[in-house]
Design an enzyme around this catalytic site. Structure first.
Site, PDB file in Angstrom:
ATOM      1  N   GLY A  12       0.782  -1.238   0.000  1.00 40.99           N
ATOM      2  CA  GLY A  12       0.000   0.000   0.000  1.00 40.99           C
ATOM      3  C   GLY A  12       0.811   1.284   0.000  1.00 40.99           C
ATOM      4  O   GLY A  12       0.333   2.302   0.493  1.00 40.99           O
ATOM      5  N   THR A  13       2.027   1.264  -0.609  1.00 43.69           N
ATOM      6  CA  THR A  13       2.776   2.529  -0.648  1.00 43.69           C
ATOM      7  C   THR A  13       2.089   3.546  -1.565  1.00 43.69           C
ATOM      8  O   THR A  13       2.174   4.751  -1.321  1.00 43.69           O
ATOM      9  CB  THR A  13       4.242   2.326  -1.085  1.00 43.69           C
ATOM     10  OG1 THR A  13       4.272   1.816  -2.414  1.00 43.69           O
ATOM     11  CG2 THR A  13       4.980   1.393  -0.145  1.00 43.69           C
ATOM     12  N   MET A  91      -4.149  -6.524  -7.210  1.00 42.18           N
ATOM     13  CA  MET A  91      -3.604  -7.565  -8.086  1.00 42.18           C
ATOM     14  C   MET A  91      -4.654  -8.558  -8.567  1.00 42.18           C
ATOM     15  O   MET A  91      -4.327  -9.700  -8.866  1.00 42.18           O
ATOM     16  CB  MET A  91      -2.482  -8.317  -7.348  1.00 42.18           C
ATOM     17  CG  MET A  91      -1.337  -7.439  -6.922  1.00 42.18           C
ATOM     18  SD  MET A  91      -0.565  -6.600  -8.323  1.00 42.18           S
ATOM     19  CE  MET A  91       0.879  -5.908  -7.522  1.00 42.18           C
ATOM     20  N   ILE A  93      -8.007  -9.408 -11.127  1.00 47.20           N
ATOM     21  CA  ILE A  93      -8.749  -9.005 -12.338  1.00 47.20           C
ATOM     22  C   ILE A  93     -10.249  -8.971 -11.995  1.00 47.20           C
ATOM     23  O   ILE A  93     -10.764  -9.860 -11.322  1.00 47.20           O
ATOM     24  CB  ILE A  93      -8.513 -10.053 -13.466  1.00 47.20           C
ATOM     25  CG1 ILE A  93      -7.025 -10.199 -13.777  1.00 47.20           C
ATOM     26  CG2 ILE A  93      -9.346  -9.721 -14.698  1.00 47.20           C
ATOM     27  CD1 ILE A  93      -6.440  -9.162 -14.696  1.00 47.20           C
ATOM     28  N   HIS A 110       0.387   1.408 -13.141  1.00 49.65           N
ATOM     29  CA  HIS A 110       1.178   0.273 -13.626  1.00 49.65           C
ATOM     30  C   HIS A 110       2.658   0.668 -13.626  1.00 49.65           C
ATOM     31  O   HIS A 110       2.995   1.757 -14.098  1.00 49.65           O
ATOM     32  CB  HIS A 110       0.728  -0.117 -15.044  1.00 49.65           C
ATOM     33  CG  HIS A 110       1.488  -1.281 -15.581  1.00 49.65           C
ATOM     34  ND1 HIS A 110       1.240  -2.579 -15.169  1.00 49.65           N
ATOM     35  CD2 HIS A 110       2.525  -1.352 -16.447  1.00 49.65           C
ATOM     36  CE1 HIS A 110       2.084  -3.390 -15.763  1.00 49.65           C
ATOM     37  NE2 HIS A 110       2.881  -2.679 -16.549  1.00 49.65           N
TER      38      HIS A 110
HETATM   39  C1  GAR Z   1       3.256  -1.025  -7.431  1.00 48.72           C
HETATM   40  O1  GAR Z   1       4.526  -0.962  -8.014  1.00 48.72           O
HETATM   41  C2  GAR Z   1       2.187  -1.020  -8.510  1.00 48.72           C
HETATM   42  O2  GAR Z   1       2.508  -0.206  -9.603  1.00 48.72           O
HETATM   43  C3  GAR Z   1       2.185  -2.463  -8.915  1.00 48.72           C
HETATM   44  O3  GAR Z   1       2.348  -3.171  -7.719  1.00 48.72           O
HETATM   45  C4  GAR Z   1       3.034  -2.369  -6.747  1.00 48.72           C
HETATM   46  C5  GAR Z   1       2.171  -2.250  -5.520  1.00 48.72           C
HETATM   47  O4  GAR Z   1       2.842  -1.575  -4.492  1.00 48.72           O
HETATM   48  N1  GAR Z   1       0.993  -2.802  -9.615  1.00 48.72           N
HETATM   49  C6  GAR Z   1       0.956  -3.678 -10.611  1.00 48.72           C
HETATM   50  O5  GAR Z   1       1.905  -4.319 -10.981  1.00 48.72           O
HETATM   51  C7  GAR Z   1      -0.412  -3.834 -11.266  1.00 48.72           C
HETATM   52  N2  GAR Z   1      -0.272  -4.391 -12.580  1.00 48.72           N
HETATM   53  P1  GAR Z   1       2.077  -0.888  -3.269  1.00 48.72           P
HETATM   54  O6  GAR Z   1       1.115  -1.925  -2.691  1.00 48.72           O
HETATM   55  O7  GAR Z   1       3.184  -0.569  -2.307  1.00 48.72           O
HETATM   56  O8  GAR Z   1       1.357   0.325  -3.782  1.00 48.72           O
END
Ligand code: GAR
Length: 208
Positions: A12-13, A91, A93, A110
């Site tokens: 969740g950053t 993550m 669909i 993305h």
């Molecule tokens: C992030 O890098 C986001 O762009 C990616 O997963 C990570 C989640 O990090 N998303 C995907 O790859 C979707 N296709 P977070 O939970 O720290 O925000």
């Protein structure tokens, strides 16, 4: 005031970047009213709690298929009166009913420059592994509207980030988050909430 519902699955950053932007007063015209997680143990739920934002778990593993899971998400989004839905490291669909119900009102971040390194199987660290394997010297992040085509919806904002010598998937991911994702996602949300995004023939126009 638009109700913003954020969908998460992990650390969740990106949600944190949105919460921080909101607290700095950068998201006028909208408010994060709810965070929905596809995983019960996602740290993103803690982040929501720390900022007094309601968190809901709709666990993907408790649903037999994409259809029944999508219906559960759609019901929750309707109950929350969502005006904007943001995938922030979500993550899972969802089917075309959800995409249609929130056409040009649902955005995703993305971690690459679409149309490169995107589509099925390109998520999280897999994206950065593929980027490093290909030898490209520039990667970055994209915020786009969600359609039924995976990573194929109208592009809202992009930010390029250089690949550096000796990068690992982890170092590249971190640089792309810091220099691109955490900046363009809050910016796209703010633009949406200020009605500054229009979509014509699949092309986004921003009036800033
Ligand atoms: C992030 O890098 C986001 O762009 C990616 O997963 C990570 C989640 O990090 N998303 C995907 O790859 C979707 N296709 P977070 O939970 O720290 O925000």
């Amino acid at each position: 005031m638009k109700n913003i519902v954020v969908l998460v699955s992990g650390g969740g950053t990106n949600l944190q970047a949105l919460l921080d932007a909101q607290e700095r007063g950068e998201i006028t015209g909208g408010k994060i009213t709810c965070v929905i997680s596809s995983k019960p143990d996602a740290y993103a739920l803690e982040r929501a709690k720390n900022h007094g934002v309601k968190g809901i778990v709709i666990a993907r593993k408790e649903y037999a298929d994409v259809g029944s899971y999508s219906q559960a998400i759609l019901d929750a989004l309707t109950a929350e009166q969502a005006d904007l839905v943001v995938y922030a490291g979500f993550m899972t669909i969802l089917d075309e009913r959800v995409c249609r119900a929130f056409e040009n009102k649902m955005m995703n971040v993305h971690p690459a420059l679409i149309p490169s390194f995107c589509g099925k199987g390109f998520y999280g660290l897999h994206v950065h592994e593929a980027v490093l394997k290909s030898g490209v010297k520039l990667s970055g992040a994209t915020v786009h509207f969600v359609t039924e085509v995976c990573d194929g919806g109208p592009i809202i904002l992009q930010q390029a980030v250089p690949v550096e010598n000796g990068d690992t998937p982890e170092t590249l991911q971190k640089r792309i988050m810091e220099q691109a994702e955490w900046k363009i996602l809050p910016r796209a949300v703010a633009l949406f909430c200020q009605d500054k995004i229009t979509v014509r023939d699949g092309i986004v126009q921003i009036t800033d």
